[in-house]
Enzyme design. Sequence first.
Site, PDB file in Angstrom:
ATOM      1  N   SER A   1      -1.261   6.894   3.475  1.00  0.00           N
ATOM      2  CA  SER A   1      -0.469   6.789   2.244  1.00  0.00           C
ATOM      3  C   SER A   1       0.846   6.029   2.370  1.00  0.00           C
ATOM      4  O   SER A   1       1.456   5.692   1.365  1.00  0.00           O
ATOM      5  CB  SER A   1      -0.187   8.183   1.684  1.00  0.00           C
ATOM      6  OG  SER A   1      -1.320   8.665   1.019  1.00  0.00           O
TER       7      SER A   1
ATOM      8  N   SER B   1      -0.957   6.750  -1.256  1.00  0.00           N
ATOM      9  CA  SER B   1      -0.325   7.336  -2.413  1.00  0.00           C
ATOM     10  C   SER B   1       1.156   6.970  -2.583  1.00  0.00           C
ATOM     11  O   SER B   1       1.702   7.167  -3.659  1.00  0.00           O
ATOM     12  CB  SER B   1      -0.465   8.860  -2.338  1.00  0.00           C
ATOM     13  OG  SER B   1       0.230   9.353  -1.213  1.00  0.00           O
TER      14      SER B   1
ATOM     15  N   LYS C   1       9.937   9.039  -2.332  1.00  0.00           N
ATOM     16  CA  LYS C   1       8.686   9.401  -3.007  1.00  0.00           C
ATOM     17  C   LYS C   1       8.909  10.740  -3.694  1.00  0.00           C
ATOM     18  O   LYS C   1       9.588  11.623  -3.148  1.00  0.00           O
ATOM     19  CB  LYS C   1       7.599   9.504  -1.929  1.00  0.00           C
ATOM     20  CG  LYS C   1       6.174   9.708  -2.427  1.00  0.00           C
ATOM     21  CD  LYS C   1       5.227   9.684  -1.214  1.00  0.00           C
ATOM     22  CE  LYS C   1       3.761   9.854  -1.614  1.00  0.00           C
ATOM     23  NZ  LYS C   1       2.860   9.818  -0.445  1.00  0.00           N
TER      24      LYS C   1
END
Lengths: 665, 94
Positions: free
Chosen positions: A173, A149, A74
């Site tokens: 997330s 996310s 990420k």
Amino acid sequence: MSSEILRIVKSVKSGKSSAHAEVEAAISRAEADKTNAILEIVRERALKRADEIDQKIVAGKDAGRLAGVPFIAKDNFLTLGSKTTAASKMLENFEAPLQATAIERLEAEGAICIGKSNLDSFAHGGSTENSAFGVTKNAVDETRVAGGSSGGSAVVVARGIVPFALGSDTGGSIRQPASFNGVIGYKPTYGMISRYGVVAMASSTDVVGPIARSVEDVELLCKILAGPDGRDGTVFPNYFSKRRIKAIITDCFGVLSTGILDYLDELYPKHHNEIFEMHKPFDKGEGTFQQFVKTYADAVGSNQEDMLQKIQGARSKAKRNEKFLSSIENWKKNYKIGLLSNVTPGLFEIYFTPEEEKKYFDDVVLSFQEKLVKPDPKIYELAARRLGVKPEECIFVDDSQANVDAATALGMLGVLFDDTEKVIKDIDRILSQSQDETVGVSRKLKIGLTKEFIGDGVDQSVIDRTHEFAAKLEKLGHTVEEVGLPMAKYALPIYYIVTPAELSSNLARYDGVRYGLRAADAKTLAEVYGRSRDQGFVDENKRRIMIGSYVLSSGYFDAYYLQAQKARTLLIREFDKLFEEYDFLIGPVAPTPAFKIGENIADPLKMYMADIMTAPASLAGLPALSLPAGIDKNGLPIGVQIIGRMKDDGALLGFARSVEGAKND
Amino acid sequence: MKITREEVRRLAELSNIFLADEEIDYLSGDLEKIVDYISELSELDTVGVEPTYQVTGLENVWQADEVGEHLTREELLALAPAVRDNCVKVPKVL
């Protein structure tokens, strides 16, 4: 599902494939991606590292447990060889001078970061629509969101670009995008994995975790990622144990059964002191059975014949710990069981018949036979050696603290025997955390199904998949009961007070001065701050920062922030209470499957609802796994969530593995 | 609870964000909804309950006071948007 990571490592190490080939292939897949899941491909550094790993293998050196395995991180993990943007204009051109500990740990084992995945800007969001660089499309349906996310990380794993990706989870997330894309996402216990080098959001709930396609891979990655690095003071010592238990060695009297002293005490209460005094040499393994009988006969003034008969009848009066013995029988299926007892000659045989000895124990070590007594370390070493295991592979159970301490000093995992149920539970937990790949969960578990999460406002297909999952657990012999978590309805308001408060502080560092965006039109220092932050943050960042400022400002602090932290205590208490009775809690991950792109974007509050089932475990710091549980009528993936006790990561993953395996039968 | 334009301006100031007028318009509506929602917590009785600020219970994690490897001045200055004479440069303050 079998481990994809192990398959790649094997193939790379055997020369069938190479790290270079694996990385090239993954990069090609990444380049062909049409979902906007990847913000940057790290080509040069990745290939250079792949070649280094291939050279190591050719030279016969150890290339690590993840040799040649490509992965994507990420884009809020600091990495070398690429930018780290947190999907924000603020860090659009930021090249980190260091790497996150998680990246370092994976690289040290030979894994290769080939790219950075898209996210909601600064991880603020549940759909990846808040990225400054465009939305990521769902892996299954391009008109729908990836979740967030960590949306990009979930999609690259779901689409087979890489076998695993790293994500971060503050309120869901990792788990929610994993559920939306049909992959496994794991939020470990808060404090299991170092967060050093990860762009901070809310410090009291931020965790790092993997997204993968098998529980086995998640476990392997957690083993590598867990433990402190000295640069994140909130990390626990590595409890995600490296210890592999192979044997349990137990004391006899006081644990498995009451002993001769209790018996004689009962028969001759008046002679208590003499008997205890006389017994001392026998406790040390001295004397013969005849001497033993004579001593007691003399002590109570009876004849030897009579005493012999009484002692031989001791078994019938003994209180045997049937509960513990039946656990031993159960453990014996997967582990070696040893008995180690300081005992007078002839006595053990009175309490345990040869058949029973065989039934419960693989080996019996008795002090008088060895001319050694506990707590002499030599007798522990002998007991382990005779079972064919090392001391550190043994659990040792005894009701004497001195004996337990001696075992611990030798490297055994000492367990003081006090309360039977507690000890059984402790041992079961140690065993399920011991990560012996051959051992799943042999015990039948009690599972709570959180009823607040399968009620009004939850998609019917989500409810159906959750019930089917519960039914599957029951079929495996576990008990599933609906349980209440009334504080769950407050979890989201708590979350949307606590996290904005924390992130408004954490994001104060983006001021346009030392790194990141500086607004070109700023004329004064105040404008450097204000304009850089206006231009560098997306709306959702601004909303959250301002809510943070609101709940922390004087006049509102007590009503919001303090009230939320008190409510958090109440939520944690409810979890604690449930975990006294239940091994795990299950429920959905999110109220719906992936929603349409744009569907919730105009209403931030509606977007927040996506976190409603994941925020509770975050606020309590509990480990939680998102596991694929099927699809809805449109083919959209739906996940279920398993929540465990704090630090019970090993047991949770072991349990998930046993369930995952059953699904494919 | 009503979040006025003035309130949004105050929050923007506390947060060091220069907002354009049209941003203030729509953000005030968003913030009002969010504040209304989080205000639900006020109905909860928390008298006598201790707040939870962190969940690990860890405190005062010490480490040895030793010189370790750290980023160099050059590496850090290379990140800054403007540099002069080995310092980060900002507009004149005084």
